[in-house]
Scaffold this motif. Structure first.
Motif, PDB file in Angstrom:
ATOM      1  N   UNK A 205      -3.985   9.810   1.392  1.00  0.00           N
ATOM      2  CA  UNK A 205      -2.551   9.691   1.577  1.00  0.00           C
ATOM      3  C   UNK A 205      -1.928   9.352   0.223  1.00  0.00           C
ATOM      4  N   UNK A 206      -0.644   9.653   0.085  1.00  0.00           N
ATOM      5  CA  UNK A 206       0.049   9.287  -1.150  1.00  0.00           C
ATOM      6  C   UNK A 206      -0.247  10.185  -2.322  1.00  0.00           C
ATOM      7  N   UNK A 207      -0.691  11.387  -2.075  1.00  0.00           N
ATOM      8  CA  UNK A 207      -0.960  12.325  -3.163  1.00  0.00           C
ATOM      9  C   UNK A 207      -1.440  13.638  -2.606  1.00  0.00           C
ATOM     10  N   UNK A 208      -1.486  14.662  -3.446  1.00  0.00           N
ATOM     11  CA  UNK A 208      -1.881  15.993  -2.945  1.00  0.00           C
ATOM     12  C   UNK A 208      -3.341  16.034  -2.515  1.00  0.00           C
ATOM     13  N   UNK A 209      -3.583  16.793  -1.466  1.00  0.00           N
ATOM     14  CA  UNK A 209      -4.929  17.064  -0.965  1.00  0.00           C
ATOM     15  C   UNK A 209      -4.822  18.298  -0.086  1.00  0.00           C
ATOM     16  N   UNK A 210      -5.964  18.862   0.266  1.00  0.00           N
ATOM     17  CA  UNK A 210      -5.927  20.030   1.151  1.00  0.00           C
ATOM     18  C   UNK A 210      -5.300  19.661   2.486  1.00  0.00           C
ATOM     19  N   UNK A 211      -5.638  18.489   3.007  1.00  0.00           N
ATOM     20  CA  UNK A 211      -5.042  17.968   4.244  1.00  0.00           C
ATOM     21  C   UNK A 211      -4.866  16.483   4.032  1.00  0.00           C
ATOM     22  N   UNK A 212      -3.622  16.015   3.959  1.00  0.00           N
ATOM     23  CA  UNK A 212      -3.343  14.628   3.603  1.00  0.00           C
ATOM     24  C   UNK A 212      -3.173  13.763   4.845  1.00  0.00           C
ATOM     25  N   UNK A 213      -3.202  12.455   4.623  1.00  0.00           N
ATOM     26  CA  UNK A 213      -2.920  11.541   5.715  1.00  0.00           C
ATOM     27  C   UNK A 213      -1.530  11.759   6.288  1.00  0.00           C
ATOM     28  N   UNK A 214      -0.551  12.075   5.422  1.00  0.00           N
ATOM     29  CA  UNK A 214       0.806  12.322   5.896  1.00  0.00           C
ATOM     30  C   UNK A 214       0.885  13.582   6.755  1.00  0.00           C
TER      31      UNK A 214
END
Length: 345
Positions: A205-214
Motif C-alpha cells: 500500500x502507499x505506492x505503485x504495485x501490480x495490485x496494491x492494498x488500495x
C-alpha cells in the motif's frame, strides 16, 4: 509513518516490470477503461492445438445466463480429467478467457478438458453472486460429465488471483453442500481475505504495485457493498472459514513481493492444522500475477512447471473413486438452505 520495507523483485522480473505502467489505485473511472482492454483472443491461444470448442450458457441460480467455454482435446479419451477455471481480475474485471493459457498447459500435459466460466462481476453483481455463479458451473459439469467425456471423480477447480479465491469458495461450498466432489484445487496467488490487514497488504500500500492494498480495498468494497448487515460469507472471503477440514488436496502459490502473500500462507497453514493436504510455494521476488504477465521469465516458467508437476502427482488415476469429501455426493441441495450457520460469518 515511513513505508514498510518490501522484498526485492526477482532481477529478471524487475527489469520486465519497468516497461509496464503501474496503477497505485484503481478507481471507477480507471476500471471502466480497464474493462475495455480485450483479453488475448482465444483463437491465438488455441493455435497449434487440436481442440474442440463449445460455447454455451447455463442458468444461474436467479435465472440469469452464465456463459461458459468448454475445450476438449480432439483426441481425448473418455473419462478425461476436467479443469474448471475461474479467471482473475479482482472480481471486478476480466472474462473467461483471461489467463486461460495456464489451464491450457494442463490440457496439453494431462489431456484434460478445460471449462472456463464468465461469472458476473462486481459492483454490478456483488455479494455471493460471483461464487454462486461458479458453483452453478461446477454442478453443470458434473451433470453433463458423460457427454463431455469427463471423469466426475477427477474434477480440478483452479483459478488465479480473484479466480483462486473463487475456486477456494467453490470448494468450501461443495464440501458443505455435499458435492459435487472435487479431486484437487489449485489456488494461484488467491484473493482470500476481504480484511486487507496483513503485513503484505500493508507493504504493498502507499505506492505503485501490480495490485496494491488500495486497489484491493476498492475491489472488495465493490464486491461486498450489498452485504449491508455485515455478515460476510466465507464462500466469498474464504479466509473467514472457521473450519478448513475435509478439503481436497490443495496447491497454493504466491510471490514474496505481493499483497496476497500472507493470507495465502495463512490459508495453507490452516489447512495443515485441520489435518488436510496442502502444498505451498512462495516464489522469491515474484510480484502479483508474475507468471501470467511474463510467462517466459525463468521464475514464471518454474512456477508454472511446478503446478503441472503437482497436478500430475496428485490427480487420481482414471477409474478410482474420489474419497476426499467425506460427505454425500448429492448435488441436489439448494445453495443456501441447510447451510451450517456457524460457517457463515
Amino acid at each position: 509513518m515511513s513505508p514498510l520495507a518490501r522484498p526485492a523483485f526477482d532481477p529478471e522480473l524487475g527489469m520486465l516490470l519497468t516497461d509496464m505502467p503501474l496503477i497505485p489505485q484503481i478507481t471507477s473511472e480507471i476500471l471502466t477503461q480497464l474493462r475495455q482492454i480485450p483479453s488475448t483472443p482465444l483463437e491465438a491461444m488455441l493455435a497449434g492445438r487440436k481442440v474442440d470448442r463449445r460455447e454455451l450458457t447455463i442458468p444461474a441460480a436467479d435465472g440469469a445466463d452464465i456463459p461458459m467455454t468448454v475445450l476438449i482435446p480432439s483426441d481425448s479419451a473418455t473419462a478425461a480429467p476436467c479443469v474448471y477455471w475461474m479467471h482473475g481480475g479482482g472480481m471486478i474485471m476480466g472474462d473467461r478467457f483471461s489467463q486461460l493459457d495456464i489451464p491450457l498447459e494442463w490440457l496439453d500435459a494431462l489431456g484434460a478438458v478445460v471449462v472456463t466460466v464468465d461469472y458476473r462481476l462486481a459492483p454490478e453483481h456483488g455479494g455471493i453472486t460471483p461464487v454462486q455463479d461458479c458453483y452453478q458451473g461446477l454442478r453443470w459439469i458434473v451433470e453433463h460429465a458423460e457427454e463431455l467425456g469427463v471423469d466426475p471423480d477427477r474434477i480440478i477447480v483452479a483459478g488465479t488471483s480473484a479466480g483462486g479465491g473463487l475456486a477456494a469458495g467453490v470448494t468450501l461450498m461443495a464440501r458443505d453442500l455435499g458435492g459435487p466432489a472435487i479431486s484437487a484445487q489449485i489456488l494461484s496467488c488467491p484473493m482470500l481475505d476481504h480484511r486487507n490487514a496483513t503485513t503484505s497488504s500493508r507493504q504493498y500500500s502507499g505506492g505503485p504495485a501490480v495490485w496494491t492494498g488500495e486497489t484491493n480495498a476498492f475491489a472488495w468494497n465493490a464486491v461486498l457493498a450489498d452485504l449491508h448487515d455485515g455478515r460476510i460469507p466465507a464462500y466469498i472471503s474464504p479466509s473467514l472459514a472457521e473450519d478448513l477440514s475435509g478439503l481436497p488436496p490443495t496447491y497454493i502459490d504466491a510471490g514474496s513481493a505481493e499483497v496476497f502473500r500472507d493470507e495465502d500462507v495463512d490459508y495453507a497453514t490452516r489447512i495443515w492444522a485441520a489435518g488436510g493436504q496442502a502444498e505451498l510455494h512462495v516464489w522469491a521476488g515474484g510480484f502479483h500475477g508474475f507468471d501470467s504477465l511474463f510467462p517466459r521469465a525463468n521464475l514464471s516458467a518454474a512456477a508454472r512447471r511446478m503446478r503441472t508437476e503437482w497436478l500430475t502427482r496428485t490427480l487420481p488415476p482414471a477409474g478410482r473413486e474420489n474419497t476426499s469429501d467425506p460427505r454425500s455426493d448429492s448435488v441436489d441441495a439448494p445453495w443456501i438452505e441447510g447451510l451450517d450457520p456457524g460457517r457463515v460469518i
